[in-house]
Design an enzyme around this catalytic site. Structure first.
Site, PDB file in Angstrom:
ATOM      1  N   HIS A  70      -1.118   0.286  -9.786  1.00 43.35           N
ATOM      2  CA  HIS A  70      -1.714  -0.666  -8.821  1.00 43.35           C
ATOM      3  C   HIS A  70      -2.281  -1.895  -9.543  1.00 43.35           C
ATOM      4  O   HIS A  70      -3.475  -2.189  -9.458  1.00 43.35           O
ATOM      5  CB  HIS A  70      -2.794   0.043  -7.984  1.00 43.35           C
ATOM      6  CG  HIS A  70      -3.113  -0.678  -6.704  1.00 43.35           C
ATOM      7  ND1 HIS A  70      -3.469  -0.030  -5.543  1.00 43.35           N
ATOM      8  CD2 HIS A  70      -3.136  -1.999  -6.394  1.00 43.35           C
ATOM      9  CE1 HIS A  70      -3.699  -0.904  -4.581  1.00 43.35           C
ATOM     10  NE2 HIS A  70      -3.500  -2.119  -5.079  1.00 43.35           N
TER      11      HIS A  70
ATOM     12  N   GLU B  81      -3.874   7.701  -4.947  1.00 44.05           N
ATOM     13  CA  GLU B  81      -4.140   6.949  -6.183  1.00 44.05           C
ATOM     14  C   GLU B  81      -5.435   7.444  -6.813  1.00 44.05           C
ATOM     15  O   GLU B  81      -6.423   7.626  -6.079  1.00 44.05           O
ATOM     16  CB  GLU B  81      -4.221   5.448  -5.885  1.00 44.05           C
ATOM     17  CG  GLU B  81      -2.879   4.904  -5.428  1.00 44.05           C
ATOM     18  CD  GLU B  81      -2.874   3.391  -5.190  1.00 44.05           C
ATOM     19  OE1 GLU B  81      -3.903   2.729  -5.398  1.00 44.05           O
ATOM     20  OE2 GLU B  81      -1.811   2.893  -4.792  1.00 44.05           O
TER      21      GLU B  81
ATOM     22  N   ARG C 284       0.866  -1.185   0.000  1.00 42.56           N
ATOM     23  CA  ARG C 284       0.000   0.000   0.000  1.00 42.56           C
ATOM     24  C   ARG C 284       0.899   1.229   0.000  1.00 42.56           C
ATOM     25  O   ARG C 284       1.908   1.258   0.723  1.00 42.56           O
ATOM     26  CB  ARG C 284      -0.906   0.029   1.241  1.00 42.56           C
ATOM     27  CG  ARG C 284      -2.088  -0.913   1.195  1.00 42.56           C
ATOM     28  CD  ARG C 284      -3.125  -0.477   0.142  1.00 42.56           C
ATOM     29  NE  ARG C 284      -4.290  -1.345   0.126  1.00 42.56           N
ATOM     30  CZ  ARG C 284      -4.446  -2.383  -0.703  1.00 42.56           C
ATOM     31  NH1 ARG C 284      -3.499  -2.705  -1.558  1.00 42.56           N
ATOM     32  NH2 ARG C 284      -5.557  -3.097  -0.667  1.00 42.56           N
TER      33      ARG C 284
HETATM   34  C1  8YV Z   1      -6.428  -4.987  -6.100  1.00 40.78           C
HETATM   35  C2  8YV Z   1      -5.086  -5.096  -3.895  1.00 40.78           C
HETATM   36  O1  8YV Z   1      -5.899  -4.432  -7.231  1.00 40.78           O
HETATM   37  O2  8YV Z   1      -6.037  -7.090  -3.143  1.00 40.78           O
HETATM   38  C3  8YV Z   1      -5.548  -6.007  -2.832  1.00 40.78           C
HETATM   39  O3  8YV Z   1      -5.457  -5.646  -1.656  1.00 40.78           O
HETATM   40  O4  8YV Z   1      -4.533  -4.092  -3.624  1.00 40.78           O
HETATM   41  C4  8YV Z   1      -5.246  -5.454  -5.317  1.00 40.78           C
HETATM   42  O5  8YV Z   1      -5.204  -6.825  -5.486  1.00 40.78           O
HETATM   43  C5  8YV Z   1      -7.401  -4.030  -5.600  1.00 40.78           C
HETATM   44  O6  8YV Z   1      -7.515  -3.998  -4.244  1.00 40.78           O
HETATM   45  C6  8YV Z   1      -8.732  -4.208  -6.283  1.00 40.78           C
HETATM   46  O7  8YV Z   1      -9.801  -3.675  -5.525  1.00 40.78           O
END
Ligand code: 8YV
Length: 327
Positions: free
Chosen positions: A287, A268, A239
């Protein structure tokens, strides 16, 4: 009894909708490119028993106070820092996430960033396409070796462990720091525990795999970059706010470290004028660490299964606050 209603905050792969539609009436924010505006989310949540959310939807006290019959928030992500879990638990709303199914795909991408940043792949691509290649030069686009280098993992959960397994194929020496020491994994993975500053000092590659929490916010800042080797390659697929982005930008600009591969940002989408984006020694991505077609389909179908099992009064595969189910 009337059929449950759910609100899905983004267009999802069809197999996920096929799981939800037999069980509940679906209202879909039918866009891929933008999340529903806050006022739409606040309006829709008043009507539904379930929400299927993405990391771009902030599910806080305001949203949960507006809900009248909400039982479940199913997050399409393994991370759930977009949801206020204590408030959900207080409202007796089950929160679920999508662990396991994306572990290997994210680990692939962390490795992809390590290799690409160390070997300057994006610079090389741009240089070749631009017609800048005039002759052979001994140190043209020379980078760092990945094989037999030392990899420092910050966080040894599922994804950190999967990166460690890949490192064995490159004959890397692997060390890790995690607030919870995992002696059970150390022997299996042939990796060593080291205190946090030692990992930063000794590693050639540093890859971050911790969830975002108040304890991990800005875990890596100016002080930590100052400990790293000038040849170090830094990778973040966890993150954005785990890293002080300004400190990262300064470290790259001053060549305090060799390069970075960054998939996640403090804000983001990262704004176009962000000073990080003009550094030559960083590779950036929007991301996408979990973005392989099969994995995104598995994440969507797992999020759908989590959602419908709660609505059917059953135990979902991946509850984040299981105390709501037990109580
Ligand atoms: C996704 C992520 O792109 O799973 C997670 O925590 O950060 C990523 O796999 C994203 O969260 C999709 O909502």
């Amino acid at each position: 009894m009337s059929r449950p209603r759910v609100y899905v905050t983004r267009r999802l792969p069809q197999p996920a909708l096929d799981i939800i539609r037999p069980v509940a009436d679906v209202t879909l924010w039918d866009r891929e490119d933008v999340p529903p505006p806050r006022e739409v989310l606040l309006r829709e949540v008043t009507q539904v028993d379930g929400l299927l959310t993405l990391l771009t939807d902030r599910i806080d006290g305001e949203v949960m106070d507006a809900a009248r019959r909400l039982k479940v928030v199913s997050n399409f992500a393994v991370g759930f820092d977009n949801i206020d879990i204590p408030v959900a638990t207080k409202h007796r709303i089950v929160v679920t996430n999508t662990p396991e199914v994306l572990t290997e795909t994210v680990a692939d991408f962390a490795f992809c960033l390590m290799l690409a940043a160390a070997r300057r792949l994006v610079e090389a691509d741009q240089y070749t396409r631009a017609g800048s290649w005039k002759t052979w030069e001994p140190l043209l686009l020379a980078g760092q070796d990945v094989h037999r280098a030392t990899l420092g993992l910050i966080g040894l959960g599922r994804i950190g462990s999967a990166v460690a397994r890949r490192a064995a194929g490159f004959e890397m020496r692997v060390m890790y720091y995690d607030p919870f020491r995992r002696e059970d994994l150390e022997q299996n993975l042939h990796i060593d525990y080291r205190p946090f500053p030692d990992v930063l000092r000794q590693a050639d590659f540093i890859s971050v795999h911790v969830p975002l929490s108040e304890q991990t916010r800005h875990l890596i800042g100016r002080e930590q970059f100052a400990l790293m080797k000038p040849t170090a390659v830094f990778v973040n697929t966890s993150r954005g706010p785990v890293v002080d982005q300004q400190a990262l930008t300064e470290a790259l600009a001053a060549r305090r470290i060799f390069a970075a591969g960054i998939d996640v940002f403090e804000r983001e989408p990262v704004p176009a004028g962000d000073p990080l984006l003009v550094q030559e020694n960083v590779i950036v991505a929007p991301h996408i660490a979990s973005a392989s077609v099969p994995t995104r389909i598995r994440m969507a179908t797992l999020a759908a299964e989590n959602l419908v099992t709660v609505l059917q009064g059953k135990r979902p595969p991946n509850p984040v606050n299981p105390e709501v189910l037990n109580g």
